[in-house]
Design a protein around this motif. Structure first.
Motif, PDB file in Angstrom:
ATOM      1  N   ALA A 199       0.838  -1.198   0.000  1.00 53.79           N
ATOM      2  CA  ALA A 199       0.000   0.000   0.000  1.00 53.79           C
ATOM      3  C   ALA A 199       0.873   1.248   0.000  1.00 53.79           C
ATOM      4  CB  ALA A 199      -0.913  -0.007   1.218  1.00 53.79           C
ATOM      5  N   ILE A 200       0.594   2.151  -0.920  1.00 55.34           N
ATOM      6  CA  ILE A 200       1.288   3.432  -1.006  1.00 55.34           C
ATOM      7  C   ILE A 200       0.355   4.479  -0.402  1.00 55.34           C
ATOM      8  CG2 ILE A 200       2.210   5.192  -2.568  1.00 55.34           C
ATOM      9  CD1 ILE A 200       2.561   2.840  -4.631  1.00 55.34           C
ATOM     10  N   PRO A 201       0.775   5.187   0.650  1.00 51.03           N
ATOM     11  CA  PRO A 201      -0.086   6.238   1.198  1.00 51.03           C
ATOM     12  C   PRO A 201      -0.330   7.322   0.149  1.00 51.03           C
ATOM     13  CG  PRO A 201       1.719   5.719   2.701  1.00 51.03           C
ATOM     14  CD  PRO A 201       2.009   5.019   1.407  1.00 51.03           C
ATOM     15  N   ALA A 202      -1.543   7.842   0.097  1.00 51.17           N
ATOM     16  CA  ALA A 202      -1.904   8.856  -0.904  1.00 51.17           C
ATOM     17  C   ALA A 202      -0.945  10.040  -0.876  1.00 51.17           C
ATOM     18  CB  ALA A 202      -3.339   9.325  -0.666  1.00 51.17           C
ATOM     19  N   GLU A 203      -0.452  10.387   0.297  1.00 50.50           N
ATOM     20  CA  GLU A 203       0.475  11.515   0.430  1.00 50.50           C
ATOM     21  C   GLU A 203       1.804  11.251  -0.261  1.00 50.50           C
ATOM     22  OE1 GLU A 203      -2.533  11.483   3.559  1.00 50.50           O
ATOM     23  OE2 GLU A 203      -1.081   9.976   2.969  1.00 50.50           O
ATOM     24  N   GLN A 204       2.146   9.987  -0.496  1.00 49.48           N
ATOM     25  CA  GLN A 204       3.430   9.630  -1.112  1.00 49.48           C
ATOM     26  C   GLN A 204       3.295   9.134  -2.553  1.00 49.48           C
ATOM     27  OE1 GLN A 204       5.406   6.864   1.491  1.00 49.48           O
ATOM     28  NE2 GLN A 204       5.131   8.174   3.272  1.00 49.48           N
ATOM     29  N   ALA A 205       2.094   9.150  -3.101  1.00 52.09           N
ATOM     30  CA  ALA A 205       1.852   8.599  -4.439  1.00 52.09           C
ATOM     31  C   ALA A 205       2.671   9.300  -5.512  1.00 52.09           C
ATOM     32  CB  ALA A 205       0.371   8.664  -4.781  1.00 52.09           C
ATOM     33  N   VAL A 206       2.915  10.596  -5.378  1.00 46.37           N
ATOM     34  CA  VAL A 206       3.658  11.337  -6.397  1.00 46.37           C
ATOM     35  C   VAL A 206       5.082  10.780  -6.549  1.00 46.37           C
ATOM     36  CG1 VAL A 206       4.572  13.220  -4.932  1.00 46.37           C
ATOM     37  CG2 VAL A 206       3.966  13.659  -7.338  1.00 46.37           C
ATOM     38  N   MET A 251      -7.814  12.577  -2.406  1.00 47.70           N
ATOM     39  CA  MET A 251      -7.207  11.941  -1.233  1.00 47.70           C
ATOM     40  C   MET A 251      -5.869  12.611  -0.921  1.00 47.70           C
ATOM     41  SD  MET A 251      -8.005   8.091  -2.641  1.00 47.70           S
ATOM     42  CE  MET A 251      -6.980   7.231  -1.489  1.00 47.70           C
ATOM     43  N   GLY A 252      -5.335  12.312   0.251  1.00 47.95           N
ATOM     44  CA  GLY A 252      -4.024  12.838   0.612  1.00 47.95           C
ATOM     45  C   GLY A 252      -4.080  14.299   1.005  1.00 47.95           C
ATOM     46  N   GLY A 253      -5.080  14.675   1.760  1.00 47.25           N
ATOM     47  CA  GLY A 253      -5.227  16.055   2.213  1.00 47.25           C
ATOM     48  C   GLY A 253      -6.511  16.669   1.703  1.00 47.25           C
ATOM     49  N   SER A 254      -6.829  17.813   2.266  1.00 46.71           N
ATOM     50  CA  SER A 254      -8.072  18.505   1.918  1.00 46.71           C
ATOM     51  C   SER A 254      -7.964  19.184   0.558  1.00 46.71           C
ATOM     52  CB  SER A 254      -8.395  19.553   2.980  1.00 46.71           C
ATOM     53  OG  SER A 254      -8.593  18.935   4.221  1.00 46.71           O
ATOM     54  N   PHE A 255      -9.052  19.133  -0.203  1.00 45.23           N
ATOM     55  CA  PHE A 255      -9.145  19.820  -1.482  1.00 45.23           C
ATOM     56  C   PHE A 255      -9.038  21.316  -1.221  1.00 45.23           C
ATOM     57  CE2 PHE A 255     -11.566  21.968  -4.761  1.00 45.23           C
ATOM     58  CZ  PHE A 255     -11.079  21.379  -5.914  1.00 45.23           C
ATOM     59  N   PRO A 256      -8.304  22.092  -1.945  1.00 55.00           N
ATOM     60  CA  PRO A 256      -7.583  21.791  -3.181  1.00 55.00           C
ATOM     61  C   PRO A 256      -6.110  21.448  -2.969  1.00 55.00           C
ATOM     62  CG  PRO A 256      -7.671  24.148  -2.918  1.00 55.00           C
ATOM     63  CD  PRO A 256      -8.372  23.540  -1.716  1.00 55.00           C
ATOM     64  N   ARG A 257      -5.716  21.197  -1.738  1.00 56.15           N
ATOM     65  CA  ARG A 257      -4.305  20.891  -1.459  1.00 56.15           C
ATOM     66  C   ARG A 257      -4.043  19.386  -1.371  1.00 56.15           C
ATOM     67  NH1 ARG A 257      -5.030  25.870   0.952  1.00 56.15           N
ATOM     68  NH2 ARG A 257      -3.391  27.362   0.462  1.00 56.15           N
ATOM     69  N   HIS A 258      -4.928  18.587  -1.936  1.00 54.45           N
ATOM     70  CA  HIS A 258      -4.772  17.132  -1.932  1.00 54.45           C
ATOM     71  C   HIS A 258      -3.544  16.742  -2.762  1.00 54.45           C
ATOM     72  CE1 HIS A 258      -6.998  18.142  -5.520  1.00 54.45           C
ATOM     73  NE2 HIS A 258      -6.663  16.983  -6.043  1.00 54.45           N
ATOM     74  N   THR A 259      -3.042  15.555  -2.512  1.00 54.66           N
ATOM     75  CA  THR A 259      -1.839  15.085  -3.217  1.00 54.66           C
ATOM     76  C   THR A 259      -2.133  13.980  -4.222  1.00 54.66           C
ATOM     77  OG1 THR A 259      -1.383  13.489  -1.456  1.00 54.66           O
ATOM     78  CG2 THR A 259      -0.324  15.652  -1.275  1.00 54.66           C
ATOM     79  N   PHE A 260      -3.373  13.455  -4.202  1.00 51.85           N
ATOM     80  CA  PHE A 260      -3.720  12.329  -5.067  1.00 51.85           C
ATOM     81  C   PHE A 260      -5.199  12.392  -5.432  1.00 51.85           C
ATOM     82  CE2 PHE A 260      -5.483   8.064  -5.590  1.00 51.85           C
ATOM     83  CZ  PHE A 260      -4.696   7.596  -6.628  1.00 51.85           C
ATOM     84  N   SER A 261      -5.504  11.964  -6.659  1.00 50.25           N
ATOM     85  CA  SER A 261      -6.915  11.819  -7.054  1.00 50.25           C
ATOM     86  C   SER A 261      -7.093  10.561  -7.891  1.00 50.25           C
ATOM     87  CB  SER A 261      -7.416  13.052  -7.818  1.00 50.25           C
ATOM     88  OG  SER A 261      -6.675  13.257  -8.986  1.00 50.25           O
ATOM     89  N   ALA A 262      -8.252   9.963  -7.738  1.00 48.50           N
ATOM     90  CA  ALA A 262      -8.657   8.842  -8.586  1.00 48.50           C
ATOM     91  C   ALA A 262      -9.714   9.410  -9.528  1.00 48.50           C
ATOM     92  CB  ALA A 262      -9.233   7.713  -7.746  1.00 48.50           C
ATOM     93  N   ARG A 263      -9.548   9.179 -10.831  1.00 48.86           N
ATOM     94  CA  ARG A 263     -10.486   9.702 -11.830  1.00 48.86           C
ATOM     95  C   ARG A 263     -11.317   8.556 -12.386  1.00 48.86           C
ATOM     96  NH1 ARG A 263      -9.138  10.045 -17.059  1.00 48.86           N
ATOM     97  NH2 ARG A 263      -6.955  10.339 -16.521  1.00 48.86           N
ATOM     98  N   ILE A 264     -12.623   8.622 -12.143  1.00 50.91           N
ATOM     99  CA  ILE A 264     -13.556   7.594 -12.606  1.00 50.91           C
ATOM    100  C   ILE A 264     -14.281   8.141 -13.836  1.00 50.91           C
ATOM    101  CG2 ILE A 264     -15.600   6.237 -12.020  1.00 50.91           C
ATOM    102  CD1 ILE A 264     -14.786   6.660  -9.024  1.00 50.91           C
TER     103      ILE A 264
END
Length: 127
Positions: A27-34, A65-78
């Motif tokens: 598992a990769i934490p959303a904050e580290q996905a970049v 994910m990975g923080g509050s919008f708009p400062r999030h670090t990750f997004s899943a696009r459906i």
């Protein structure tokens, strides 16, 4: 059970265990996905916000994910064409811990996975 059958059963069990472990994804934490852009992986975290972009081409739904919008670090696009296949619905995932499986790409300064099917998203137990 004779000794040779017992050894065969133990070997088979060990083989199955090693095979399943080899294919398990970390598992990769959303904050580290970049840090994993360009690789396939499983990104996990809390869905802070969802947004169905109805006026955008393809009508995608974003899970931030990975923080509050708009400062999030990750997004899943459906994509809009598979949105109805989700149970629970994408909006019901807000506030829940999930894991998203796929190719991690860069979107501006964030990481993103373009979801291909409902099976790419799993509910998670993250502590």
């Amino acid at each position: 059970m004779n000794t040779s059958r017992l050894l065969a059963a133990i070997s088979l069990g060990a083989c199955l265990l090693l095979t399943s472990t080899a294919f398990a994804q970390e598992a990769i934490p959303a904050e580290q996905a970049v840090r994993h852009v360009g690789k396939s992986g499983m990104v996990c975290g809390k869905v802070e916000r969802t947004r169905h972009a109805q006026n955008t081409e393809g009508e995608p739904t974003f899970l931030y994910m990975g923080g509050s919008f708009p400062r999030h670090t990750f997004s899943a696009r459906i994509p809009g064409n598979i949105r109805d296949s989700f149970r629970p619905s994408p909006e019901e995932l807000q506030g829940r811990d999930i894991c998203v499986i796929g190719s991690i790409e860069r979107d501006a300064s964030r990481a993103e996975i373009a979801v291909n099917s409902a099976s790419d998203i799993k509910l998670a137990n993250i502590r």
